[in-house]
Enzyme design. Sequence first.
Site: not given
Ligand code: NOJ
Length: 715
Positions: A272
């Site tokens: 993430d």
């Molecule tokens: C953080 C989020 O937790 C995740 O769900 C998302 O896909 C990513 N950022 C990318 O934007």
Amino acid sequence: MSEPPPPFRRTDLPVELRVDDLLGRMTLEEKIDQLHQCGASDTNPNNLALRPDAFRPTYGSFIVGGSPAVLEVRNACQRRVVTESRLGIPAVFAADVIHGYRALAPLPLAQACTWDPELVRRGCALAAAEARAQGIDWTFAPMVDHCVDARWGRIAETFGESPHAASAFSAASVRGFQGEQLGGRDSVAACLKHYVGYGASEGGRDYVYTGISPQSLWEMHLPPFEAGIRAGARTVMSGFNDLNGVPASANQYTLTEILRRRWGLTGPVVSDWDSVVQLVNQGFAADDAEAAEKAFTAGLDIDMSSGLYRDHLAAHVAAGRVTLAAVDEAVRRVLRLKFELGLFERPYAEANALTDAAPDPGQFALLEELAARSLVLLKNDGVLPLAASARRIALLGPLAADSAPLLGCWAQYGQPAETQSIAQALKERLPAGVQLRVEQGCSIQGAASDNPAAAVEVARESDLVILCVGEDGPMSGENASRTTLRLAGRQEELVQAVAATGKPIVLVLVSGRPLELAAFEGKMSAIVAAWAGGTRAAAALADTLLGRRNPSGRLAVTWPRTTGQIPLYHNMRPRGRGGDQGAYRDMPTTPLYEFAHGLGYTTFGYGALRLDRTEVKPDGRLVAEVTVTNTGACEGVETVFWFIRDPAASITRPLKELKHFEQASLAPGASRVFRFAIEPRRDLSFPDDDGRSVLEPGEIILLVGGQSASFRVTR
Ligand code: NOJ
């Protein structure tokens, strides 16, 4: 004569040969760059701009978004990658297409309340087609985290509290996003996230520790991921959470042992956003270099945003802390995905009719079906559907005339201007002669201009009130934790003041989570959980209030009376003492609305539950059936929920567990037999703390439609 194309360019060769050939041509630096992901947006300050100094054309993947010109930014970025890098390896472009792109479906939690995986699949297919039209190859969805704490804003992105249901929706979403075949015109690669346990965030706070017993990890958290992978999901995103002391983004057991060895995932796992560098904040790595090493050696292939693989992996390889073979394996997964997506043949995305297109009436039918089927009628004293006698209707509350909150969180490409408000949809539909007066009364979060008295005045001069309260988009989703499920701002005061007029109230809740209603639920004539229903939410709601649609949504989460009851869920373990022993002293211990609760405008009668046998062997089959009849006056969809309970086992088992659900639309008077063909190894076993399936002989209680029957599993 021109040179023959290198093997990796030849579409007649199997993907694995192309991957091997390409890998053999790459330098270590080129390989490591394939494992780096960063943003490619011209407006989002978090992301890299398209400045030539900001990225190397050898980078493997980019996140697009934040810009209205997604397709152009994407292709411009790709052009640099393809033309300015030595090998011209195309980049893959990802985005958060969570519940639609510009044509937004309801939030995933709402979609789960439809109990219709096929409908959800179709919604994801529409999202995929729209996303592809903007050049998006890969969506960071579905989110299949297990969560029983509505303080956590991301409960809105889950498919509810049942691992069985979440598994069905996980598989359906993957099929919807990826279509028949990856690389198709309307298909994007799916990404199961956030692996794993992120939904157990302590106290409902985001990015924190999650303490999950190994057995519970296998029973509650892992199944929707496994189901998604079995349905063909190519990629997985690791979570931000610290999982029992070993963060999910550096957890060898979950990333390598389970995902690779046991489940055979062949595509890449992406971290993430910054979750690799956050290993330092979490106290799992002393510095950036160690964070990169720990994440990579645990089995995390792509580093989203933090840049630590790019900056440190080569040194780790040189020092022997990371093997070249492991780097090759990770790069292989990235390249495999790119070949499967057809990026080598079609690196640039082409505009089509869906590119930059506003949601059109052709899409409305599906969006309205999703929004209407996800509505849950929580309470109704008979005021709904609205009677023709209501001539003067007051439409009150901060959500009455504001369309933006209907889009919910993760609606970055959605346009409030293309979204009808509840007021607009009702006005369009109310028969001539019915007066609709709209008054906000207060804002969602509280503002100096709040004026509940104005709304109360309108209520007094009306026959009936439709009161729309709840949350706006940013109140749920990522980084949107709350300490309370109570209505924000002065909304509760508004509800109480309007209730004091004595007028019948239809309470409409727009939110990404269950809300606390204890203080006024008894004063409401009807309550509709409308969630954030997307682009066509208002049309679906208006049709439902007016009786043109019969609500059939059922809760995919238990709805607590008060925040203090959290966590409260249907599949809890039984407690040691009965009666009032261990119960709350200040409030009932039961939920306000049970999991699977939901009313409609018709009634259904259940015939006697029948089992074709009373004993079943582990490899045998037992068929249970029940006849359901529409005993009311209008057509309606009934969902039949089959639960089991294992009353005594080698480890305690839940009070009840959902094991099967099925639905059908029945005309008035019509009946249908619903069956659950129980296969003990599939339906009656439970995982131990290393995921081994345990099936024990003994009694099982089957529950359906308020009835139960018991049978025995024999040796
Ligand atoms: C953080 C989020 O937790 C995740 O769900 C998302 O896909 C990513 N950022 C990318 O934007």
